[in-house]
Design a protein around this motif. Sequence first.
Motif, mmCIF file in Angstrom:
data_model
loop_
_atom_site.group_PDB
_atom_site.id
_atom_site.type_symbol
_atom_site.label_atom_id
_atom_site.label_comp_id
_atom_site.label_asym_id
_atom_site.label_seq_id
_atom_site.Cartn_x
_atom_site.Cartn_y
_atom_site.Cartn_z
ATOM 1 N N THR A 219 -38.527 29.552 30.872
ATOM 2 C CA THR A 219 -37.751 29.995 32.030
ATOM 3 C C THR A 219 -38.636 30.930 32.843
ATOM 4 O OG1 THR A 219 -36.838 31.815 30.746
ATOM 5 C CG2 THR A 219 -35.531 29.787 30.857
ATOM 6 N N VAL A 220 -38.274 31.141 34.100
ATOM 7 C CA VAL A 220 -39.089 31.987 34.973
ATOM 8 C C VAL A 220 -38.407 33.329 35.172
ATOM 9 C CG1 VAL A 220 -40.170 30.055 36.162
ATOM 10 C CG2 VAL A 220 -38.057 30.991 37.050
ATOM 11 N N ASP A 221 -39.220 34.373 35.390
ATOM 12 C CA ASP A 221 -38.706 35.685 35.731
ATOM 13 C C ASP A 221 -38.394 35.652 37.230
ATOM 14 O OD1 ASP A 221 -38.043 38.312 36.019
ATOM 15 O OD2 ASP A 221 -40.062 39.101 35.631
ATOM 16 N N VAL A 222 -37.126 35.687 37.568
ATOM 17 C CA VAL A 222 -36.691 35.501 38.950
ATOM 18 C C VAL A 222 -37.269 36.579 39.857
ATOM 19 C CG1 VAL A 222 -34.684 35.376 40.471
ATOM 20 C CG2 VAL A 222 -34.612 34.276 38.242
ATOM 21 N N ARG B 129 -43.804 24.974 41.007
ATOM 22 C CA ARG B 129 -42.787 25.908 41.495
ATOM 23 C C ARG B 129 -43.258 26.720 42.688
ATOM 24 N NH1 ARG B 129 -45.009 28.121 37.192
ATOM 25 N NH2 ARG B 129 -45.534 30.334 37.186
ATOM 26 N N ASN C 199 -33.763 27.895 35.945
ATOM 27 C CA ASN C 199 -33.554 28.501 34.627
ATOM 28 C C ASN C 199 -32.334 27.906 33.932
ATOM 29 O OD1 ASN C 199 -35.776 30.157 34.721
ATOM 30 N ND2 ASN C 199 -34.655 31.939 35.464
ATOM 31 N N HIS C 200 -31.268 27.682 34.685
ATOM 32 C CA HIS C 200 -30.049 27.104 34.112
ATOM 33 C C HIS C 200 -30.326 25.692 33.586
ATOM 34 C CE1 HIS C 200 -25.821 26.251 33.555
ATOM 35 N NE2 HIS C 200 -25.961 25.160 34.299
ATOM 36 N N LEU D 164 -34.447 29.408 41.860
ATOM 37 C CA LEU D 164 -35.025 29.836 40.592
ATOM 38 C C LEU D 164 -33.956 29.966 39.502
ATOM 39 C CD1 LEU D 164 -37.536 32.481 41.944
ATOM 40 C CD2 LEU D 164 -38.101 30.279 40.910
ATOM 41 N N GLU D 165 -32.789 30.500 39.865
ATOM 42 C CA GLU D 165 -31.714 30.609 38.884
ATOM 43 C C GLU D 165 -31.217 29.225 38.458
ATOM 44 O OE1 GLU D 165 -28.936 33.162 40.841
ATOM 45 O OE2 GLU D 165 -30.046 34.987 40.284
ATOM 46 N N TYR E 156 -41.926 22.988 36.939
ATOM 47 C CA TYR E 156 -42.480 24.307 36.623
ATOM 48 C C TYR E 156 -43.903 24.435 37.162
ATOM 49 C CZ TYR E 156 -44.003 28.339 33.880
ATOM 50 O OH TYR E 156 -44.496 29.561 33.502
ATOM 51 N N VAL F 246 -33.210 24.484 32.585
ATOM 52 C CA VAL F 246 -34.071 24.569 31.391
ATOM 53 C C VAL F 246 -33.228 24.886 30.164
ATOM 54 C CG1 VAL F 246 -35.882 25.946 30.279
ATOM 55 C CG2 VAL F 246 -36.182 25.172 32.626
ATOM 56 N N ILE F 247 -32.329 25.832 30.300
ATOM 57 C CA ILE F 247 -31.484 26.210 29.162
ATOM 58 C C ILE F 247 -30.576 25.056 28.751
ATOM 59 C CG2 ILE F 247 -29.597 27.749 28.479
ATOM 60 C CD1 ILE F 247 -31.010 29.900 30.247
#
Length: 184
Positions: free
Chosen positions: A148-151, A107, A128-129, A124-125, A104, A131-132
Motif C-alpha cells: 500500500t502507499v503512504d497517502v 503511480r 490502497n483499498h 491513492l485511497e 503501483y 490492494v487490501i
Amino acid sequence: MSEDPRQEAERYRLDRRLREAGLEPEPEPEAPARGSTAAERAAFVETSIQQAIRRGEFDDLPGAGKPLPDLGSSHDPNWWIRRKIETEQLSGLGPPALTLRVEYAERAERMDAIAREPDVREALEDFNHRVIEARRQLQGGPPVVTPTVDVDAEIAAWRERRHAREAAAAVEAPAPRRRWFRRR
C-alpha cells in the motif's frame, strides 16, 4: 437445374432469344426443395475461395509472404487472446495481483495526470483499498505482493513534481509580444 455454368449460360442465351422473338421459353421443371448437405456447402465455400484467388482478391493482404510471428515457441491455447491484448494495447486485464503491480509502478505518472489534490488523495485511497481487498480474496493466481502507499507522502511528492513542472514551464515560456496598436 444443371451444375455446369456453360450449360446455364447457353440456356440463358436461348431464353433471351425466345423472349426477343415474342415466344415464351418453356418452363423448367422445378426440382424438389431440399436442404444442402455439409459436403455441398463445403464444395461451395471451396469454389468461392478458389474463384477469389483467381480474381486476385487475396494478393495484397497484410503479412502476405511473411512467416507467422511466434510460431512454434510453445503451446499456448490462449495465444490469440494474448496477441489481441498486445495489438490493441489493452490494460487492466488479468489477475488483480498483476494489474496492481503495474499500477503501483506507474503511480507517479497516473497521479501527475490528476490536477486537484483531493482527487489525488481519493485515487491513492482507492488504490490502497483495492490492494487490501485483493489480499483478502483467495482466488488463486499469483500472490498479491504490492504494498500500500503512504497517502500523505505521495501527495507531498505530487506537489513537488507539480511545482517543478510549473517552474520549468515558467522558464520556458517566451515573453509576451507587444501588440502593434499598443506601441508608442
